[in-house]
Every structure is written in structure tokens, then in C-alpha cells.
Scaffold this motif. Structure first.
Motif, PDB file in Angstrom:
ATOM      1  N   UNK A   1      -6.292   7.295   7.974  1.00  0.00           N
ATOM      2  CA  UNK A   1      -5.826   8.379   8.824  1.00  0.00           C
ATOM      3  C   UNK A   1      -5.938   9.729   8.130  1.00  0.00           C
ATOM      4  N   UNK A   2      -5.342   9.859   6.960  1.00  0.00           N
ATOM      5  CA  UNK A   2      -5.366  11.134   6.245  1.00  0.00           C
ATOM      6  C   UNK A   2      -6.511  11.225   5.249  1.00  0.00           C
ATOM      7  N   UNK A   3      -7.198  10.128   5.026  1.00  0.00           N
ATOM      8  CA  UNK A   3      -8.309  10.054   4.074  1.00  0.00           C
ATOM      9  C   UNK A   3      -7.882  10.527   2.688  1.00  0.00           C
ATOM     10  N   UNK A   4      -6.698  10.130   2.288  1.00  0.00           N
ATOM     11  CA  UNK A   4      -6.182  10.484   0.970  1.00  0.00           C
ATOM     12  C   UNK A   4      -6.036   9.230   0.131  1.00  0.00           C
ATOM     13  N   UNK A   5      -5.880   9.433  -1.161  1.00  0.00           N
ATOM     14  CA  UNK A   5      -5.761   8.320  -2.081  1.00  0.00           C
ATOM     15  C   UNK A   5      -4.481   7.533  -1.912  1.00  0.00           C
ATOM     16  N   UNK A   6      -4.619   6.240  -1.967  1.00  0.00           N
ATOM     17  CA  UNK A   6      -3.497   5.311  -1.965  1.00  0.00           C
ATOM     18  C   UNK A   6      -3.649   4.394  -3.162  1.00  0.00           C
ATOM     19  N   UNK A   7      -2.610   3.662  -3.447  1.00  0.00           N
ATOM     20  CA  UNK A   7      -2.681   2.601  -4.436  1.00  0.00           C
ATOM     21  C   UNK A   7      -2.206   1.328  -3.762  1.00  0.00           C
ATOM     22  N   UNK A   8      -2.967   0.267  -3.907  1.00  0.00           N
ATOM     23  CA  UNK A   8      -2.580  -1.022  -3.364  1.00  0.00           C
ATOM     24  C   UNK A   8      -2.132  -1.899  -4.524  1.00  0.00           C
ATOM     25  N   UNK A   9      -0.903  -2.384  -4.426  1.00  0.00           N
ATOM     26  CA  UNK A   9      -0.334  -3.262  -5.441  1.00  0.00           C
ATOM     27  C   UNK A   9      -0.427  -4.699  -4.966  1.00  0.00           C
TER      28      UNK A   9
ATOM     29  N   UNK B   1       0.868  -1.171   0.000  1.00  0.00           N
ATOM     30  CA  UNK B   1       0.000   0.000   0.000  1.00  0.00           C
ATOM     31  C   UNK B   1       0.907   1.225   0.000  1.00  0.00           C
ATOM     32  N   UNK B   2       0.792   2.037  -1.057  1.00  0.00           N
ATOM     33  CA  UNK B   2       1.671   3.197  -1.225  1.00  0.00           C
ATOM     34  C   UNK B   2       0.831   4.439  -1.513  1.00  0.00           C
ATOM     35  N   UNK B   3       1.427   5.606  -1.318  1.00  0.00           N
ATOM     36  CA  UNK B   3       0.745   6.849  -1.652  1.00  0.00           C
ATOM     37  C   UNK B   3       0.623   6.978  -3.162  1.00  0.00           C
ATOM     38  N   UNK B   4      -0.452   7.627  -3.606  1.00  0.00           N
ATOM     39  CA  UNK B   4      -0.657   7.819  -5.038  1.00  0.00           C
ATOM     40  C   UNK B   4       0.533   8.516  -5.702  1.00  0.00           C
ATOM     41  N   UNK B   5       1.198   9.406  -4.964  1.00  0.00           N
ATOM     42  CA  UNK B   5       2.335  10.151  -5.527  1.00  0.00           C
ATOM     43  C   UNK B   5       3.472   9.222  -5.940  1.00  0.00           C
ATOM     44  N   UNK B   6       3.573   8.044  -5.314  1.00  0.00           N
ATOM     45  CA  UNK B   6       4.635   7.090  -5.628  1.00  0.00           C
ATOM     46  C   UNK B   6       4.187   6.008  -6.601  1.00  0.00           C
ATOM     47  N   UNK B   7       2.915   5.985  -6.934  1.00  0.00           N
ATOM     48  CA  UNK B   7       2.332   4.880  -7.687  1.00  0.00           C
ATOM     49  C   UNK B   7       2.932   4.698  -9.083  1.00  0.00           C
ATOM     50  N   UNK B   8       2.993   5.765  -9.867  1.00  0.00           N
ATOM     51  CA  UNK B   8       3.498   5.633 -11.245  1.00  0.00           C
ATOM     52  C   UNK B   8       4.961   5.229 -11.277  1.00  0.00           C
ATOM     53  N   UNK B   9       5.757   5.821 -10.397  1.00  0.00           N
ATOM     54  CA  UNK B   9       7.177   5.484 -10.340  1.00  0.00           C
ATOM     55  C   UNK B   9       7.366   4.010  -9.983  1.00  0.00           C
ATOM     56  N   UNK B  10       6.581   3.528  -9.013  1.00  0.00           N
ATOM     57  CA  UNK B  10       6.687   2.128  -8.604  1.00  0.00           C
ATOM     58  C   UNK B  10       6.210   1.191  -9.708  1.00  0.00           C
TER      59      UNK B  10
ATOM     60  N   UNK C   1      -3.085  -3.263  -9.766  1.00  0.00           N
ATOM     61  CA  UNK C   1      -3.216  -2.056  -8.953  1.00  0.00           C
ATOM     62  C   UNK C   1      -4.677  -1.838  -8.585  1.00  0.00           C
ATOM     63  N   UNK C   2      -4.890  -1.469  -7.334  1.00  0.00           N
ATOM     64  CA  UNK C   2      -6.225  -1.132  -6.850  1.00  0.00           C
ATOM     65  C   UNK C   2      -6.196   0.269  -6.251  1.00  0.00           C
ATOM     66  N   UNK C   3      -7.192   1.069  -6.549  1.00  0.00           N
ATOM     67  CA  UNK C   3      -7.303   2.388  -5.921  1.00  0.00           C
ATOM     68  C   UNK C   3      -7.910   2.202  -4.538  1.00  0.00           C
ATOM     69  N   UNK C   4      -7.235   2.740  -3.517  1.00  0.00           N
ATOM     70  CA  UNK C   4      -7.707   2.611  -2.145  1.00  0.00           C
ATOM     71  C   UNK C   4      -7.622   3.966  -1.464  1.00  0.00           C
TER      72      UNK C   4
END
Length: 109
Positions: free
Chosen positions: A36-44, A7-16, A29-32
Motif C-alpha cells: 500500500x505505502x510501498x515502504x520498508x517492512x520487516x517480516x519476523x 510483519x512490522x514497520x521498519x521503525x519498530x524492527x529494532x525495538x521488537x 528477520x526478512x526485509x520486505x
């Protein structure tokens, strides 16, 4: 065989995504959304052989950076909210939360 769930922040998703593809690791990839911060994550979800786990973890570690972010705290529950003045605080975000699970069988239809 192992299943890596990262589970990573969206900002790191494309690079990863690019780094995993460059190393022939296939991902789903799943959008999650974080709790805590109620912000977008990406689950790989990464299925790989046992001998690829360390390489995959190194790729995740190198491409998911920590950074500080200012966050406004949530107003208190109950009590007098009129006198509550939220003061933004710095929190560390980023990085990755990773789970490595054993896979008993794998099917692709």
C-alpha cells in the motif's frame, strides 16, 4: 510448536528484535516491502512452543505502535492527469500483521 510470522514497520524492527531476544525468543528477520505505502517492512519468523505464543504476541503488541502518517495519493489511472492535484491524506500505519501457523515438524542441521 508454532510459527509466528509478524510483519512490522521498519521503525519498530529494532525495538521488537531486542524485546524478543530479552525473552529468549529466537527470530529470523526478512526485509520486505509493503504494497500500500510501498515502504520498508520487516517480516519476523518466530518458531516457538505452543505455551510461548501468548507471550510472543504480547511482546509484538507492546513494541509495534500505531501512528498517523501523511501520504500523497497515487495519481488516477487514465483520464486527464493535468488537472489532478494530489492532496496528502492521513493514514494510520504501524502495528503488526501477525499469522500463527502450526508446525508439524522442525529440523535444524
Amino acid at each position: 510448536m508454532k510459527m509466528i510470522i509478524a510483519i512490522v514497520q521498519d521503525k519498530d524492527s529494532n525495538r521488537l528484535t531486542d524485546a524478543l531476544a530479552d525473552n529468549d525468543l529466537q527470530t529470523t528477520k526478512l526485509s520486505t516491502t509493503g504494497g500500500f505505502l510501498r515502504e520498508g517492512n520487516t517480516t519476523f519468523m518466530i518458531g516457538c512452543d505452543d505455551n510461548q505464543v501468548d507471550d510472543a504476541l504480547d511482546i509484538i503488541r507492546k513494541n509495534c505502535s500505531h501512528r498517523e502518517q501523511m501520504v500523497a495519493p497515487i495519481s488516477p489511472m487514465g483520464g486527464n492527469a493535468d488537472s489532478y492535484i494530489p492532496k496528502p491524506v492521513k493514514v494510520e500505519v504501524g502495528g503488526a500483521t501477525v499469522f500463527v501457523l502450526p508446525i508439524d515438524s522442525f529440523f535444524q542441521f
